[in-house]
Design a protein around this motif. Structure first.
Motif, mmCIF file in Angstrom:
data_model
loop_
_atom_site.group_PDB
_atom_site.id
_atom_site.type_symbol
_atom_site.label_atom_id
_atom_site.label_comp_id
_atom_site.label_asym_id
_atom_site.label_seq_id
_atom_site.Cartn_x
_atom_site.Cartn_y
_atom_site.Cartn_z
ATOM 1 N N TYR A 233 0.841 -1.201 0.000
ATOM 2 C CA TYR A 233 0.000 0.000 0.000
ATOM 3 C C TYR A 233 0.878 1.254 0.000
ATOM 4 C CZ TYR A 233 -3.399 3.503 1.411
ATOM 5 O OH TYR A 233 -4.176 4.629 1.452
ATOM 6 N N ARG A 234 1.914 1.258 0.839
ATOM 7 C CA ARG A 234 2.787 2.433 0.884
ATOM 8 C C ARG A 234 3.525 2.635 -0.437
ATOM 9 N NH1 ARG A 234 3.520 0.351 6.185
ATOM 10 N NH2 ARG A 234 5.465 -0.700 5.639
ATOM 11 N N ILE A 235 3.944 1.551 -1.078
ATOM 12 C CA ILE A 235 4.639 1.672 -2.363
ATOM 13 C C ILE A 235 3.739 2.319 -3.405
ATOM 14 C CG2 ILE A 235 5.542 0.326 -4.304
ATOM 15 C CD1 ILE A 235 6.760 -1.593 -2.272
ATOM 16 N N VAL A 236 2.470 1.937 -3.414
ATOM 17 C CA VAL A 236 1.540 2.449 -4.438
ATOM 18 C C VAL A 236 1.079 3.869 -4.110
ATOM 19 C CG1 VAL A 236 -0.706 2.092 -5.529
ATOM 20 C CG2 VAL A 236 0.779 0.135 -5.058
ATOM 21 N N HIS A 237 0.847 4.206 -2.830
ATOM 22 C CA HIS A 237 0.149 5.450 -2.489
ATOM 23 C C HIS A 237 0.984 6.464 -1.717
ATOM 24 C CE1 HIS A 237 -3.619 3.677 -3.869
ATOM 25 N NE2 HIS A 237 -3.368 2.595 -3.132
ATOM 26 N N GLU A 238 2.078 6.085 -1.116
ATOM 27 C CA GLU A 238 2.816 7.014 -0.270
ATOM 28 C C GLU A 238 4.222 7.260 -0.801
ATOM 29 O OE1 GLU A 238 2.762 5.614 3.727
ATOM 30 O OE2 GLU A 238 0.561 5.590 3.879
ATOM 31 N N GLU A 239 4.870 8.284 -0.264
ATOM 32 C CA GLU A 239 6.226 8.623 -0.660
ATOM 33 C C GLU A 239 7.229 7.825 0.183
ATOM 34 O OE1 GLU A 239 7.071 10.527 -3.246
ATOM 35 O OE2 GLU A 239 4.905 10.540 -3.612
ATOM 36 N N PRO A 240 8.403 7.574 -0.364
ATOM 37 C CA PRO A 240 9.399 6.815 0.394
ATOM 38 C C PRO A 240 9.950 7.607 1.565
ATOM 39 C CG PRO A 240 10.355 7.653 -1.635
ATOM 40 C CD PRO A 240 8.883 7.949 -1.701
ATOM 41 N N SER A 241 10.425 6.910 2.567
ATOM 42 C CA SER A 241 11.057 7.530 3.725
ATOM 43 C C SER A 241 12.563 7.557 3.494
ATOM 44 C CB SER A 241 10.721 6.742 4.998
ATOM 45 O OG SER A 241 11.416 7.278 6.110
ATOM 46 N N LEU A 242 13.084 8.739 3.170
ATOM 47 C CA LEU A 242 14.500 8.868 2.810
ATOM 48 C C LEU A 242 15.260 9.748 3.796
ATOM 49 C CD1 LEU A 242 14.121 9.296 -1.076
ATOM 50 C CD2 LEU A 242 14.548 7.198 0.222
ATOM 51 N N ASP A 243 14.745 9.883 5.015
ATOM 52 C CA ASP A 243 15.458 10.661 6.032
ATOM 53 C C ASP A 243 16.819 10.027 6.296
ATOM 54 O OD1 ASP A 243 13.233 12.244 6.219
ATOM 55 O OD2 ASP A 243 12.413 11.204 7.976
ATOM 56 N N GLY A 244 17.846 10.846 6.278
ATOM 57 C CA GLY A 244 19.189 10.345 6.508
ATOM 58 C C GLY A 244 19.927 9.948 5.247
ATOM 59 N N LEU A 245 19.245 10.010 4.097
ATOM 60 C CA LEU A 245 19.922 9.665 2.843
ATOM 61 C C LEU A 245 20.936 10.750 2.502
ATOM 62 C CD1 LEU A 245 19.803 7.553 0.477
ATOM 63 C CD2 LEU A 245 18.412 9.244 -0.741
ATOM 64 N N PRO A 246 22.197 10.412 2.219
ATOM 65 C CA PRO A 246 23.201 11.422 1.885
ATOM 66 C C PRO A 246 22.767 12.293 0.707
ATOM 67 C CG PRO A 246 24.257 9.317 2.294
ATOM 68 C CD PRO A 246 22.777 9.057 2.289
ATOM 69 N N GLU A 247 23.149 13.565 0.748
ATOM 70 C CA GLU A 247 22.722 14.519 -0.267
ATOM 71 C C GLU A 247 23.135 14.088 -1.685
ATOM 72 O OE1 GLU A 247 20.694 17.615 -1.733
ATOM 73 O OE2 GLU A 247 20.795 17.055 0.392
ATOM 74 N N GLN A 248 24.311 13.469 -1.806
ATOM 75 C CA GLN A 248 24.784 13.072 -3.135
ATOM 76 C C GLN A 248 23.876 12.040 -3.803
ATOM 77 O OE1 GLN A 248 26.500 13.076 -0.205
ATOM 78 N NE2 GLN A 248 28.725 12.911 -0.623
ATOM 79 N N LEU A 249 23.087 11.335 -3.002
ATOM 80 C CA LEU A 249 22.256 10.255 -3.550
ATOM 81 C C LEU A 249 20.799 10.649 -3.733
ATOM 82 C CD1 LEU A 249 23.619 7.294 -1.368
ATOM 83 C CD2 LEU A 249 24.318 7.917 -3.686
ATOM 84 N N ARG A 250 20.418 11.849 -3.316
ATOM 85 C CA ARG A 250 19.002 12.194 -3.290
ATOM 86 C C ARG A 250 18.405 12.282 -4.704
ATOM 87 N NH1 ARG A 250 16.255 13.312 1.081
ATOM 88 N NH2 ARG A 250 17.368 13.354 3.084
ATOM 89 N N GLU A 251 19.085 12.921 -5.623
ATOM 90 C CA GLU A 251 18.548 13.024 -6.983
ATOM 91 C C GLU A 251 18.457 11.644 -7.623
ATOM 92 O OE1 GLU A 251 19.366 15.238 -11.292
ATOM 93 O OE2 GLU A 251 20.935 15.194 -9.761
ATOM 94 N N LEU A 252 19.497 10.850 -7.497
ATOM 95 C CA LEU A 252 19.525 9.517 -8.086
ATOM 96 C C LEU A 252 18.387 8.653 -7.553
ATOM 97 C CD1 LEU A 252 20.899 7.138 -9.607
ATOM 98 C CD2 LEU A 252 22.347 6.832 -7.580
ATOM 99 N N VAL A 253 18.265 8.554 -6.237
ATOM 100 C CA VAL A 253 17.242 7.696 -5.639
ATOM 101 C C VAL A 253 15.848 8.260 -5.899
ATOM 102 C CG1 VAL A 253 16.352 6.782 -3.463
ATOM 103 C CG2 VAL A 253 18.819 6.810 -3.893
ATOM 104 N N GLY A 254 15.691 9.579 -5.744
ATOM 105 C CA GLY A 254 14.381 10.183 -5.932
ATOM 106 C C GLY A 254 13.846 9.987 -7.341
#
Length: 632
Positions: A233-254
């Motif tokens: 349900y979270r995968i389909v309807h909610e945003e991922p929890s990326l707190d603590g993700l290093p700044e260099q990876l945010r664009e790539l993962v997002g």
């Protein structure tokens, strides 16, 4: 198959009572793990190369639709030959319990590494994602969507990641088992369209790649854990929890975790994002790309146990007259997977089973004829020591090197007088025909005064060779090379004269520092070798290196020797190699279809400040190194 090659806890688990001791001639040394589709075992090729044998669960094997899809997926997987994939080297999709063998990778899965040692540093994550992205390029190029890309299906080797189990989850998607509640795929790493039962595309694997990257950097799934329904349900309807993700990876993962498949980057763009995040135009993988604690796990897994010594069984008894042959691929007298409730027979192996010459393992004989609805298995390829895929083939009666049961000799029968007369007539006719053929060959082999012989097929003179007179004494007439002369005089026919010694390989010619500009080509026959506009064997374009019709490229792996022998024996052919797949020091073999072979060594690419785009190469050429088949 889910579960990968390694299981949490003990790396090499002892075989249990219900485990087979041998699979199609591969003696099993240990159990590596188990997943939703079966069990994984450690074995070895006769040359000592470790392999992972994956045996499909019996309930899947009993489903006809699963078998059909499994055969298709294995055939497609055998075409995948990437630097970051574990190749499928052998398989039998028609066995009672279908199985496949892949190269054993001595490294922990990403799931095991993160659970034991915590999140990975940013540099490691970028190299990890770039390697998986390259693997997906090759997998998607073979027409496969992985469908189950997760940390457990990514193994960490000393020279980069290896993606395993690509595409095999598709075989179970529409079987009777999935409709009865069996889930294929891991909920925490599914894409929204996969969770909703919509169309699965390569973009599905890109979403999973974003989840894998977040897991490696954070140590936990991007959409949390818990019940399958809650995670989906979270995968389909909610945003991922990326707190603590290093700044260099945010664009790539997002970008990878966009809900809309069309909004996600293509795999090639993922590589560009990795380069941008690392502030480099091209990633360079150091020798120690993994944290020290994770690298130490590789040493543990490299010390794989050997299978227990097999006792030599007695030769197989001859089958009774009129009995039906055994199952396809079954070796007479060889151990098979035990049926439920039956004792396990003594283990055997093709290398030790009989005193006769050892038979090769699965994949070294002719491909089997497959049943209706099955695609044909590709022809066998070289041994896994050369890294290409080895095709599926039976190991049993009729396979090269397999023991052939001796049938009992029939009782002698009395021959009628008429039959003896008929045989005598046939023999007389054969003798007369042989004498006529000998006379013709004798005349055609006579030397003319120029020391030449007449070609028996065309009647035209050809130069005499050492073979024509091999073994003749002084003054003796030259023979025709067939051994007929000795037989004509009543003596024993001599063996055929030895063939000419093989020609020495051509000398390599080296060309240093060639700047091959975009839109220009190289022709191996040219000397000196210079770029030109058209008509070449290899050109450099916007996507990288490509070869002309009839040409073939192979990108060598780290550690492979850049020799003529390597370029002749490699079979991982392609016609295109992208810039993103090459770095400084990369080596590419080229066969141009006209008999010439070249080794291209990448020295670098044009800097961004240069107005032109080019690749700088060292080129070694062996001209006329291959025999070219002439059209009939």
């Amino acid at each position: 198959m889910s579960g990968g090659q390694h299981h949490r806890g003990t790396v090499f688990q002892p075989l249990e009572e219900d485990d087979p001791r041998s699979v199609a001639g591969y003696r099993l040394a240990a159990r590596l793990g188990a997943g939703g589709m079966g069990k994984v075992y450690l074995s070895y090729t006769p040359g000592g190369r470790p392999v992972a044998i994956k045996v499909i669960r019996p309930d899947f094997a009993q489903d006809a639709e699963f078998r059909r899809r499994f055969a298709q997926e294995v055939q497609a997987a055998q075409r995948v030959q990437g630097l970051y994939t574990a190749p499928v080297i052998d398989a039998d999709t028609d066995a009672r319990e279908p199985w496949l063998a892949t190269a054993y990778v001595p490294g922990p899965s990403l799931a095991d590494a993160v659970q034991r040692h915590g999140p990975m540093p940013v540099d490691t994550v970028l190299l990890l994602v770039a390697g998986i992205a390259e693997a997906l390029q090759v997998i998607h190029g073979a027409g496969i969507v992985h469908r189950d890309l997760k940390p457990g299906n990514v193994l960490l080797a000393s020279d980069g990641p290896r993606v395993i189990d690509f595409g095999i989850a598709r075989a179970a998607d529409a079987t009777s088992l999935t409709s009865s509640g069996v889930t294929i795929g891991t909920p925490s790493f599914m894409a929204p369209e996969q969770a909703a039962g919509s169309t699965v595309t390569p973009a599905t694997d890109v979403f999973a790649l974003g989840q894998v990257a977040a897991y490696a950097a954070l140590g936990s799934p991007a959409f949390g854990e818990g019940t399958s329904h809650g995670v989906l349900y979270r995968i389909v309807h909610e945003e991922p929890s990326l707190d603590g993700l290093p700044e260099q990876l945010r664009e790539l993962v997002g970008r990878c975790l966009e809900k809309d498949p069309a909004a996600r980057p293509a795999v090639a763009e993922v590589l560009t994002l990795c380069h941008r995040a690392s502030d480099q135009t091209a990633l360079r993988r150091p020798e120690e790309w993994l944290p020290g604690a994770v690298a130490a796990d590789i040493t543990t897994r490299a010390a794989a146990p050997a299978p227990a010594a097999a006792t030599t069984p007695p030769p197989p008894a001859a089958p009774p007259a009129g009995s039906a042959p055994g199952p396809a691929g079954q070796v007479p007298g060889a151990a098979q997977a035990p049926a439920a409730g039956h004792a396990t027979p003594p283990p055997t192996h093709p290398a030790t089973a009989h005193a006769a010459p050892p038979a090769p393992p699965q994949g070294f004989g002719p491909p089997p004829a497959m049943g209706p609805g099955h695609a044909p298995t590709p022809p066998p390829q070289p041994h896994p020591y050369t890294h290409p895929v080895v095709g599926a083939a039976p190991y049993g009666p009729g396979a090269p090197g397999a023991p052939v049961p001796q049938a009992p000799a029939p009782a002698p029968k009395r021959k009628s007088r008429a039959a003896l007369v008929a045989v005598a007539a046939i023999v007389a006719f054969a003798v007369a025909g042989g004498a006529t053929a000998y006379a013709l060959l004798k005349d055609s082999g006579k030397e003319d005064r120029a020391g030449r012989t007449q070609d028996a097929s065309s009647g035209t003179p050809k130069p005499a060779t050492e073979t024509d007179t091999a073994g003749q004494g002084d003054g003796a007439p030259a023979g025709d090379g067939t051994g007929a002369d000795a037989g004509a005089d009543g003596g024993e026919a001599s063996p055929s004269a030895p063939a000419d010694p093989p020609a020495a390989p051509p000398e390599p010619v080296e060309y240093k520092g060639i700047d091959l500009t975009e839109g220009y080509e190289l022709t191996l026959a040219d000397d000196p070798l210079k770029p030109k506009r058209e008509g070449g064997d290899i050109d450099y374009g916007t996507s990288g290196l490509s070869t002309s019709d009839g040409g073939r490229l192979v990108m060598l792996r780290n550690g492979q020797a850049g020799t003529l022998e390597t370029c002749l024996n490699e079979t991982r052919y392609t016609r295109y190699i992208r810039d993103s797949q090459m770095t400084k020091g990369s080596r590419v073999c080229l066969q141009n279809g006209a008999g010439d072979v070249a080794l291209l060594t990448v020295l670098g690419f044009s800097p961004e400040s240069d107005p032109s785009d080019y690749i700088t190469l060292d080129v070694t050429v062996w001209r006329g190194a291959m025999d070219v088949e002439q059209p009939s």
